[in-house]
Design an enzyme around this catalytic site. Structure first.
Site, PDB file in Angstrom:
ATOM      1  NE  ARG A  11      -0.765   0.866   4.741  1.00 31.94           N
ATOM      2  CZ  ARG A  11      -1.758   1.213   6.141  1.00 31.94           C
ATOM      3  NH1 ARG A  11      -1.944  -0.057   6.305  1.00 31.94           N
ATOM      4  NH2 ARG A  11      -1.052   1.604   6.603  1.00 31.94           N
ATOM      5  CG  ASP A  55       7.119  -7.481  13.012  1.00 32.14           C
ATOM      6  OD1 ASP A  55       7.847  -6.885  12.617  1.00 32.14           O
ATOM      7  OD2 ASP A  55       7.082  -7.681  13.912  1.00 32.14           O
ATOM      8  CB  SER A 135      11.622  11.184   5.759  1.00 33.41           C
ATOM      9  OG  SER A 135      10.601  11.875   6.430  1.00 33.41           O
ATOM     10  CE1 TYR A 148       8.811   8.227   9.556  1.00 28.51           C
ATOM     11  CE2 TYR A 148       8.853  10.315   9.206  1.00 28.51           C
ATOM     12  CZ  TYR A 148       8.518   9.241   8.505  1.00 28.51           C
ATOM     13  OH  TYR A 148       8.135   9.082   7.465  1.00 28.51           O
ATOM     14  CB  ALA A 150      16.184   9.150  16.162  1.00 27.64           C
ATOM     15  CE  LYS A 152      11.598   6.590   7.073  1.00 26.56           C
ATOM     16  NZ  LYS A 152      11.078   5.826   6.555  1.00 26.56           N
ATOM     17  CB  ILE A 181       4.194  11.766  -0.091  1.00 25.25           C
ATOM     18  CG1 ILE A 181       5.501  11.795  -0.511  1.00 25.25           C
ATOM     19  CG2 ILE A 181       3.618  10.972  -1.739  1.00 25.25           C
ATOM     20  CD1 ILE A 181       5.845  12.251  -2.395  1.00 25.25           C
TER      21      ILE A 181
HETATM   22  P1  NAI Z   1       1.784   2.832   4.895  1.00 18.87           P
HETATM   23  O1  NAI Z   1       1.359   3.272   6.511  1.00 18.87           O
HETATM   24  O2  NAI Z   1       1.137   3.506   4.210  1.00 18.87           O
HETATM   25  O3  NAI Z   1       3.036   1.668   4.165  1.00 18.87           O
HETATM   26  C1  NAI Z   1       3.401   1.345   5.015  1.00 18.87           C
HETATM   27  C2  NAI Z   1       3.822  -0.416   4.665  1.00 18.87           C
HETATM   28  O4  NAI Z   1       4.530  -0.797   5.500  1.00 18.87           O
HETATM   29  C3  NAI Z   1       2.721  -1.139   4.628  1.00 18.87           C
HETATM   30  O5  NAI Z   1       2.452  -2.448   3.410  1.00 18.87           O
HETATM   31  C4  NAI Z   1       2.497  -2.305   6.563  1.00 18.87           C
HETATM   32  O6  NAI Z   1       2.436  -3.156   6.198  1.00 18.87           O
HETATM   33  C5  NAI Z   1       4.418  -2.085   5.912  1.00 18.87           C
HETATM   34  N1  NAI Z   1       4.705  -2.661   7.500  1.00 18.87           N
HETATM   35  C6  NAI Z   1       4.175  -2.047   8.656  1.00 18.87           C
HETATM   36  N2  NAI Z   1       5.062  -2.327   9.935  1.00 18.87           N
HETATM   37  C7  NAI Z   1       5.579  -2.773   9.000  1.00 18.87           C
HETATM   38  C8  NAI Z   1       6.392  -4.556  10.129  1.00 18.87           C
HETATM   39  N3  NAI Z   1       6.604  -4.171  10.981  1.00 18.87           N
HETATM   40  N4  NAI Z   1       6.747  -4.995   8.881  1.00 18.87           N
HETATM   41  C9  NAI Z   1       6.792  -5.243   7.329  1.00 18.87           C
HETATM   42  N5  NAI Z   1       5.993  -4.312   6.851  1.00 18.87           N
HETATM   43  C10 NAI Z   1       5.461  -3.154   7.512  1.00 18.87           C
HETATM   44  O7  NAI Z   1       3.094   4.261   4.731  1.00 18.87           O
HETATM   45  P2  NAI Z   1       3.351   5.079   3.769  1.00 18.87           P
HETATM   46  O8  NAI Z   1       3.331   6.345   3.467  1.00 18.87           O
HETATM   47  O9  NAI Z   1       3.549   4.718   1.832  1.00 18.87           O
HETATM   48  O10 NAI Z   1       5.383   5.324   4.038  1.00 18.87           O
HETATM   49  C11 NAI Z   1       5.770   4.235   3.128  1.00 18.87           C
HETATM   50  C12 NAI Z   1       7.769   4.672   3.607  1.00 18.87           C
HETATM   51  O11 NAI Z   1       7.415   6.226   3.125  1.00 18.87           O
HETATM   52  C13 NAI Z   1       7.705   4.961   4.965  1.00 18.87           C
HETATM   53  O12 NAI Z   1       8.950   4.463   4.867  1.00 18.87           O
HETATM   54  C14 NAI Z   1       7.504   6.560   5.218  1.00 18.87           C
HETATM   55  O13 NAI Z   1       7.705   6.757   6.598  1.00 18.87           O
HETATM   56  C15 NAI Z   1       8.672   7.152   4.580  1.00 18.87           C
HETATM   57  N6  NAI Z   1       7.958   8.193   3.888  1.00 18.87           N
HETATM   58  C16 NAI Z   1       6.227   8.931   3.673  1.00 18.87           C
HETATM   59  C17 NAI Z   1       5.859  10.089   3.639  1.00 18.87           C
HETATM   60  C18 NAI Z   1       4.333  10.180   3.117  1.00 18.87           C
HETATM   61  O14 NAI Z   1       4.305  11.595   2.824  1.00 18.87           O
HETATM   62  N7  NAI Z   1       4.007   9.315   3.549  1.00 18.87           N
HETATM   63  C19 NAI Z   1       6.557  11.274   4.010  1.00 18.87           C
HETATM   64  C20 NAI Z   1       8.435  10.608   4.325  1.00 18.87           C
HETATM   65  C21 NAI Z   1       8.941   9.417   4.320  1.00 18.87           C
END
Ligand code: NAI
Length: 240
Positions: A11, A55, A135, A148, A150, A152, A181
């Site tokens: 996702r 996980d 990030s 977060y 720290a 990243k 995003i």
């Molecule tokens: P999201 O919350 O939509 O998706 C996160 C994904 O990580 C999910 O598929 C979830 O199942 C998986 N996940 C979470 N914990 C897990 C674990 N312990 N083991 C395996 N999988 C796990 O997140 P999003 O927004 O798509 O973000 C993706 C990446 O981009 C993250 O690392 C986030 O920190 C980074 N990011 C996002 C920003 C944004 O604006 N959405 C901005 C900057 C960085």
């Protein structure tokens, strides 16, 4: 066929990354943890994408899964460490639980998957590409996000060190740091318009596909001379 593992690949940004690799002809293995619905939807729409539940903070689970993937495909060409969580809170109210649980997923999770994959990449001697998702908070810091930020920031340093350690194996390691995003992570923000107008020179949040294009470029042969670098993709928001 090139093999790519995308953590958190079912996702948000990770889903877009999985789909972009899929369009480019890769065999994609998307790893997720919690959201069954998102995993099921991706499976139904794209049955050729492999979906695995794991996980990433659990070293044993990661090791078993990566072994299974390597046995099934005989190699791993690329890894995208995208899975990440937020546990926001002001610093003086930050519980040890919030601090540790976030670091365990974002940083130790990235360590666990990278180490498991790098063992095979090194032995196979085919080179490889690793792209870590950090990030802008990890570059510039953010109020209410000390844990977060720290994690990243550490991912950026991890990237630089891995790049040096594995350069002789022709394994390139780079980092992508998105700003705001459009995803579930940012959907709950109430002041989106104000953020766009006042903080982002391009006046809008980024799209998940825009991050995915950068990631797939870094995974491609066109990026063979790029390693140990962090690429900020934020509509011009921070000075990095
Ligand atoms: P999201 O919350 O939509 O998706 C996160 C994904 O990580 C999910 O598929 C979830 O199942 C998986 N996940 C979470 N914990 C897990 C674990 N312990 N083991 C395996 N999988 C796990 O997140 P999003 O927004 O798509 O973000 C993706 C990446 O981009 C993250 O690392 C986030 O920190 C980074 N990011 C996002 C920003 C944004 O604006 N959405 C901005 C900057 C960085």
């Amino acid at each position: 066929m090139k093999i790519v593992i995308v953590t958190g690949g079912t996702r948000g940004i990770g889903r877009a990354i999985s789909l972009e690799f899929f369009k480019e002809g890769y065999k994609v293995i998307a790893i997720y943890q919690g959201n069954e619905r998102a995993a099921q939807d991706l499976k139904e729409e794209f049955p050729n994408i492999e979906i695995e539940k794991c996980d990433i903070s659990d070293e044993k689970e990661v090791s078993i899964l990566v072994n299974k993937i390597y046995k099934r495909h005989g190699k791993i060409d690329c890894l995208v460490n995208n899975a990440g969580i937020t546990r926001d809170g002001y610093f003086l109210m930050m519980s040890n639980e919030k601090w540790n649980s976030l670091l365990n997923v974002n940083l130790t999770g990235t360590f666990n998957v990278s180490r498991a994959v790098l063992r095979f990449m090194k032995v196979k001697k085919l080179g490889g590409k690793i792209i870590n998702i950090s990030s802008t908070s990890g570059v510039a810091g953010q109020i209410g996000q000390t844990n977060y930020a720290a994690s990243k920031g550490a991912i950026i340093s991890l990237t630089k060190s891995l790049a040096k350690e594995f350069a002789s194996d022709k394994i390139n390691v780079n980092c992508v740091s998105p700003g705001f995003i459009e995803t579930d992570m940012t959907a709950s923000l109430k002041n989106k318009e104000m953020i766009s107008e006042t903080l982002i020179p391009l006046q809008r949040f980024g799209q998940v596909e825009e991050v995915a294009y950068l990631v797939t470029f870094l995974a491609s042969e066109k990026a063979n001379y790029i390693t140990g670098k962090n690429f900020v993709i934020d509509g011009g928001m921070i000075n990095d």
